[in-house]
Design a protein around this motif. Sequence first.
Motif, short mmCIF file in Angstrom:
data_model
loop_
_atom_site.label_atom_id
_atom_site.label_comp_id
_atom_site.label_asym_id
_atom_site.label_seq_id
_atom_site.Cartn_x
_atom_site.Cartn_y
_atom_site.Cartn_z
N SER A 274 0.82 -1.20 0.00
CA SER A 274 0.00 0.00 0.00
C SER A 274 0.86 1.26 0.00
CB SER A 274 -0.92 -0.01 1.22
OG SER A 274 -1.70 1.15 1.27
N ARG A 275 1.98 1.20 0.69
CA ARG A 275 2.83 2.39 0.80
C ARG A 275 3.72 2.62 -0.41
NH1 ARG A 275 3.97 3.58 7.16
NH2 ARG A 275 1.80 3.40 7.76
N THR A 276 3.69 1.72 -1.35
CA THR A 276 4.45 1.95 -2.58
C THR A 276 3.63 2.72 -3.61
OG1 THR A 276 3.77 -0.16 -3.56
CG2 THR A 276 5.79 -0.15 -2.22
N TRP B 296 -4.28 9.25 -4.73
CA TRP B 296 -5.58 8.96 -5.30
C TRP B 296 -5.74 7.48 -5.66
CZ3 TRP B 296 -5.47 6.94 -10.16
CH2 TRP B 296 -4.41 7.26 -10.99
N LEU B 297 -4.62 6.75 -5.75
CA LEU B 297 -4.74 5.31 -6.01
C LEU B 297 -5.39 4.58 -4.84
CD1 LEU B 297 -1.26 4.68 -7.65
CD2 LEU B 297 -3.49 4.67 -8.79
N LYS B 298 -5.31 5.17 -3.62
CA LYS B 298 -5.91 4.54 -2.45
C LYS B 298 -7.20 5.21 -2.00
CE LYS B 298 -1.93 5.01 -0.36
NZ LYS B 298 -0.87 5.01 0.67
N PRO C 188 -8.85 24.51 -0.96
CA PRO C 188 -7.80 23.53 -0.72
C PRO C 188 -7.25 22.90 -2.00
CG PRO C 188 -9.62 23.20 0.81
CD PRO C 188 -10.09 24.21 -0.20
N LEU C 189 -5.92 22.81 -2.06
CA LEU C 189 -5.21 22.10 -3.11
C LEU C 189 -4.41 20.99 -2.45
CD1 LEU C 189 -3.83 25.13 -5.16
CD2 LEU C 189 -5.88 23.75 -5.68
N PHE C 190 -4.34 19.82 -3.09
CA PHE C 190 -3.75 18.64 -2.46
C PHE C 190 -2.52 18.17 -3.22
CE2 PHE C 190 -8.35 18.74 -1.99
CZ PHE C 190 -8.48 18.79 -0.61
N ALA C 191 -1.40 18.04 -2.50
CA ALA C 191 -0.14 17.62 -3.11
C ALA C 191 0.01 16.10 -3.00
CB ALA C 191 1.03 18.31 -2.41
N ASP C 192 0.99 15.58 -3.73
CA ASP C 192 1.18 14.13 -3.80
C ASP C 192 1.83 13.54 -2.55
OD1 ASP C 192 -0.03 13.85 -6.23
OD2 ASP C 192 1.82 13.93 -7.39
#
Length: 276
Positions: free
Chosen positions: A189-191, A196-198, A230-234
């Motif tokens: 999961s942490r890779t 947004w994939l999770k 709000p803007l969301f970073a990776d």
Amino acid sequence: MADRESMAVLVIYYSGTGNTRFACEVVRRVMESAGNAVTMKTYAETDPRDLHGYDFYCFGAPVYEWAPARNVERFISRMQALSGKPAIVVTTSAGMIGQANNLLARMLEDKGLRVLGDFNLVCPDSWGGTRRWSYRLDGRMPRAENVKALKEFTERMAGTAVDCLAGRKCDTPEYRVRKSGLYWASRASRTAPRPWLKMGRKKVDRSSCTNCGQCAEGCPSEAISLDPYPLFADNCISCWRCINTCPTDSITCTFDSGHHYKGITRKDERLRDAGL
């Protein structure tokens, strides 16, 4: 420490929606009732290079993806060594912790701490995708008997810490990280290269958003900025804190169930039931 029966205790924690704060509050009350001087603060308020001056440590963390929250792991990785000092691990989860406690204990041992024990308090589920089923249990969790068990655990650990600091024999667990299915699931999961994939992609309802900034202020990875919405970073760690704590429920995402978690509803009752 002049008086070995009284300790300077640091309770340090991160809490996305209040569950881990509640668990650490139990620890604080137990420690103070035994006559110890307790400092309780968040990782964000603390310099990881300056944790000296305490006799006993409690490290609190929520379980995300069957592992300790990643911002907690980052903090511990930056810590200076605290050789030989006793510590405990307290986590909160919705029930499936994987190897979270063992992972956290091993990280602390690598910093020289002597981990005396660990406890997981099962609390309401704060993971937005699964709350479509679990939200009905909010009023029942955490159970009174589990809060009492945390109190009794802390009392035992306080006694063990006094023995350790006085040079008396004290047995401690051996922490091993077992490569279980949930362990590998947590690693996989942490890779994920993008949050947004999770979670699916985040959205902001501009008609209800008040630009209050609470989401940005509370983000554990500083992944949110306002412009003016709000803007969301990776570098988001997919903790769902911004979604759950938004006062107008303006932030949602693709996998959102719509049942946003606002915290433990029976805190005072549970503390009274435990004699705190």
